[in-house]
Every structure is written in structure tokens, then in C-alpha cells.
Design a protein around this motif. Structure first.
Motif, PDB file in Angstrom:
ATOM      1  N   PHE A   1       0.834  -1.205   0.000  1.00 47.64           N
ATOM      2  CA  PHE A   1       0.000   0.000   0.000  1.00 47.64           C
ATOM      3  C   PHE A   1       0.870   1.256   0.000  1.00 47.64           C
ATOM      4  N   THR A   2       1.956   1.233   0.786  1.00 48.67           N
ATOM      5  CA  THR A   2       2.869   2.375   0.828  1.00 48.67           C
ATOM      6  C   THR A   2       3.468   2.646  -0.546  1.00 48.67           C
ATOM      7  N   LEU A   3       3.916   1.592  -1.209  1.00 46.86           N
ATOM      8  CA  LEU A   3       4.501   1.749  -2.548  1.00 46.86           C
ATOM      9  C   LEU A   3       3.458   2.214  -3.554  1.00 46.86           C
ATOM     10  N   LEU A   4       2.241   1.680  -3.441  1.00 52.36           N
ATOM     11  CA  LEU A   4       1.179   2.070  -4.359  1.00 52.36           C
ATOM     12  C   LEU A   4       0.840   3.543  -4.211  1.00 52.36           C
ATOM     13  N   MET A   5       0.751   4.041  -2.976  1.00 54.03           N
ATOM     14  CA  MET A   5       0.427   5.441  -2.759  1.00 54.03           C
ATOM     15  C   MET A   5       1.515   6.366  -3.308  1.00 54.03           C
TER      16      MET A   5
ATOM     17  N   VAL B   1      11.834   5.346  -1.667  1.00 52.65           N
ATOM     18  CA  VAL B   1      11.142   5.237  -2.952  1.00 52.65           C
ATOM     19  C   VAL B   1      10.822   6.609  -3.529  1.00 52.65           C
ATOM     20  N   VAL B   2      10.315   7.512  -2.688  1.00 50.65           N
ATOM     21  CA  VAL B   2       9.883   8.813  -3.191  1.00 50.65           C
ATOM     22  C   VAL B   2      11.062   9.699  -3.594  1.00 50.65           C
ATOM     23  N   THR B   3      12.251   9.401  -3.076  1.00 55.03           N
ATOM     24  CA  THR B   3      13.455  10.155  -3.458  1.00 55.03           C
ATOM     25  C   THR B   3      14.277   9.443  -4.536  1.00 55.03           C
TER      26      THR B   3
ATOM     27  N   LEU C   1       0.995   6.409  -7.157  1.00 57.02           N
ATOM     28  CA  LEU C   1      -0.263   6.974  -7.633  1.00 57.02           C
ATOM     29  C   LEU C   1      -0.446   8.447  -7.272  1.00 57.02           C
ATOM     30  N   ASN C   2       0.024   8.838  -6.111  1.00 60.63           N
ATOM     31  CA  ASN C   2      -0.382  10.142  -5.575  1.00 60.63           C
ATOM     32  C   ASN C   2       0.735  11.135  -5.316  1.00 60.63           C
ATOM     33  N   GLN C   3       1.991  10.748  -5.423  1.00 54.86           N
ATOM     34  CA  GLN C   3       3.036  11.660  -4.998  1.00 54.86           C
ATOM     35  C   GLN C   3       4.073  11.894  -6.084  1.00 54.86           C
ATOM     36  N   ASP C   4       4.489  13.156  -6.183  1.00 51.87           N
ATOM     37  CA  ASP C   4       5.624  13.494  -7.027  1.00 51.87           C
ATOM     38  C   ASP C   4       6.903  13.110  -6.298  1.00 51.87           C
ATOM     39  N   LYS C   5       7.961  12.948  -7.067  1.00 50.72           N
ATOM     40  CA  LYS C   5       9.252  12.655  -6.457  1.00 50.72           C
ATOM     41  C   LYS C   5       9.723  13.843  -5.626  1.00 50.72           C
ATOM     42  N   GLN C   6      10.451  13.543  -4.560  1.00 48.36           N
ATOM     43  CA  GLN C   6      10.951  14.581  -3.670  1.00 48.36           C
ATOM     44  C   GLN C   6      12.470  14.574  -3.652  1.00 48.36           C
TER      45      GLN C   6
ATOM     46  N   SER D   1       6.796  12.600   4.475  1.00 48.67           N
ATOM     47  CA  SER D   1       5.777  12.300   5.485  1.00 48.67           C
ATOM     48  C   SER D   1       4.883  11.158   5.036  1.00 48.67           C
ATOM     49  N   ILE D   2       4.575  10.273   5.970  1.00 51.58           N
ATOM     50  CA  ILE D   2       3.513   9.296   5.767  1.00 51.58           C
ATOM     51  C   ILE D   2       2.530   9.432   6.926  1.00 51.58           C
ATOM     52  N   TYR D   3       1.285   9.023   6.682  1.00 49.83           N
ATOM     53  CA  TYR D   3       0.235   9.207   7.676  1.00 49.83           C
ATOM     54  C   TYR D   3      -0.288   7.855   8.161  1.00 49.83           C
ATOM     55  N   GLY D   4      -0.741   7.854   9.397  1.00 45.34           N
ATOM     56  CA  GLY D   4      -1.302   6.648   9.975  1.00 45.34           C
ATOM     57  C   GLY D   4      -2.287   6.979  11.072  1.00 45.34           C
ATOM     58  N   ILE D   5      -2.877   5.928  11.617  1.00 42.97           N
ATOM     59  CA  ILE D   5      -3.790   6.082  12.744  1.00 42.97           C
ATOM     60  C   ILE D   5      -3.564   4.901  13.676  1.00 42.97           C
ATOM     61  N   CYS D   6      -3.608   5.142  14.961  1.00 46.98           N
ATOM     62  CA  CYS D   6      -3.384   4.086  15.951  1.00 46.98           C
ATOM     63  C   CYS D   6      -4.638   3.218  16.033  1.00 46.98           C
TER      64      CYS D   6
END
Length: 207
Positions: A24-28, A78-80, A31-36, A43-48
Motif C-alpha cells: 500500500f505504501t509503494l502504491l500510494m 522510494v519517493v526520493t 499513484l499520488n506523490q511526485d518525487k521529492q 511524510s507518511i500518515y497513519g492512525i493508531c
């Protein structure tokens, strides 16, 4: 029934949720992020969730923080494009040390983000500061220093290919002291003929 049995068997022998989260992390990222840039904070987001919670189902248990750091690191590489760059040249990356300081617990069902920032590097390793930050309040609930060691690869060669890298910054005081503590700990365990001596890489701190 067969599919259920196969799935049950996989959950018994594998941490299936871990692999799902990695995918899921790789897919996001794709699909959704430009390279940084390699110097940017990612940043990645989560919920406890209840699965992350302690025995009393009140807040995130200590082990889950380290798990989330792993996902944040995967996301960063991955994003870099660092992971792609290193793999294409036959290298690999391992996390050889981490120091995690808990400041305030993350309550169950509380949303948070994990920020990852490159703060220093040497020939063998890159060093990151990673923070668990409440999405609701902005409070830093935990902060980690992570050492990622590169195998069969020179970090200076990697960073020379990134135009946004100018000069290496001064090593932060907390990182310097932590590496010194790592070195002392390593020397206590190191003996001639030990397994550490024969390892194909050396995770000992070097500054």
C-alpha cells in the motif's frame, strides 16, 4: 473454504498485514506523490488502530513505533529514488541502529504522521531524524535517530549525483553523542574471532 484455509495458513506463517502495508505504501507513492528531493522532509500518515494498541487498548504499544519507522523509511527511499539508484548499482541498505525516545503516548484511534529527514551522512551510512507528530495538535509524540548502512555502495558517490546536495552539514550534537555511545557498546561486545568480526558488513558507528 480452500481460499479461507490458504489465507489462514498465510496469516499463521507470515505477517500478512506487514506485506499489505508495504504494498500500500509503494502504491500510494506511485499513484499520488511526485518525487521529492533527497534533502526534503518526507511524510507518511497513519492512525493508531486496535491492532497497534497496548494490552489495555489505550495507546500504541512500543513495538509498533519501530514498525512505523520501517514504513516511513521505505517511503523515503522510494519517493526520493534513492532505493532505485542504489539497486541499479548492485548495492543494498540495512538499518543498523535506531534510538527512539517516547515523549507522550499516541492514543488509540489518534491520527498521526511520521516525518523523515536526512540530517547527516558519512561514507558508509545515512542518518535520519524521524518524528511521530499528531495530526490534530502538531505535538511531537516520539522522535528517533536512525542509522541506515549502505552495503557495497559509497554514500558520497550517491549524494554527488543529487544537485540539491551542497556540503555535508555539521553533525548534530545528539547524533554525535549517540554514535559515540554506539561505538562504546560495540567495543564491549567485540572480540577477535567473534561473529561480529566475521560479518560481511560492520554496523559499528564511525564518525
Amino acid at each position: 473454504m480452500t481460499s479461507i484455509m490458504v489465507l489462514l495458513f498465510l496469516y499463521i506463517i507470515l505477517d500478512v498485514n506487514y506485506f499489505i502495508r508495504c504494498a500500500f505504501t509503494l502504491l500510494m507513492v506511485h499513484l499520488n506523490q511526485d518525487k521529492q528531493a533527497i534533502t526534503e522532509t518526507t511524510s507518511i500518515y497513519g492512525i493508531c488502530t486496535p491492532q497497534d494498541a497496548d494490552i489495555f487498548l489505550r495507546h500504541m504499544n512500543n513495538a509498533r513505533y519501530l514498525r512505523e519507522l520501517n514504513f516511513a523509511s521505505i517511503h523515503y527511499y522510494v519517493v526520493t529514488d534513492v532505493f532505485k539508484f542504489v539497486r541499479e548499482r548492485g548495492g543494498s541498505i540495512v538499518q543498523s541502529a535506531v534510538m527512539l525516545r517516547y515523549r507522550r503516548y499516541l492514543p488509540i484511534l489518534h491520527p498521526y504522521k511520521v516525518e523523515t529527514k536526512l540530517i547527516w551522512w558519512d561514507e558508509k551510512s545515512m542518518y535520519f531524524e524521524q518524528q511521530f507528530i499528531s495530526v490534530c495538535t502538531g505535538f511531537v509524540h516520539a522522535v528517533a535517530l536512525s542509522k541506515h548502512q549502505f552495503i557495497d555502495f559509497n554514500v558520497f558517490d550517491l549524494l554527488s549525483s543529487y544537485p540539491d546536495i551542497a556540503n555535508r552539514p555539521e553533525i548534530p550534537d545528539d547524533l554525535r553523542l549517540w554514535l559515540e555511545a554506539n561505538d562504546v557498546s560495540s567495543k564491549k561486545l567485540y572480540t577477535d574471532g567473534s561473529l561480529e568480526h566475521e560479518n560481511f558488513y560492520d554496523c559499528r558507528a564511525s564518525i
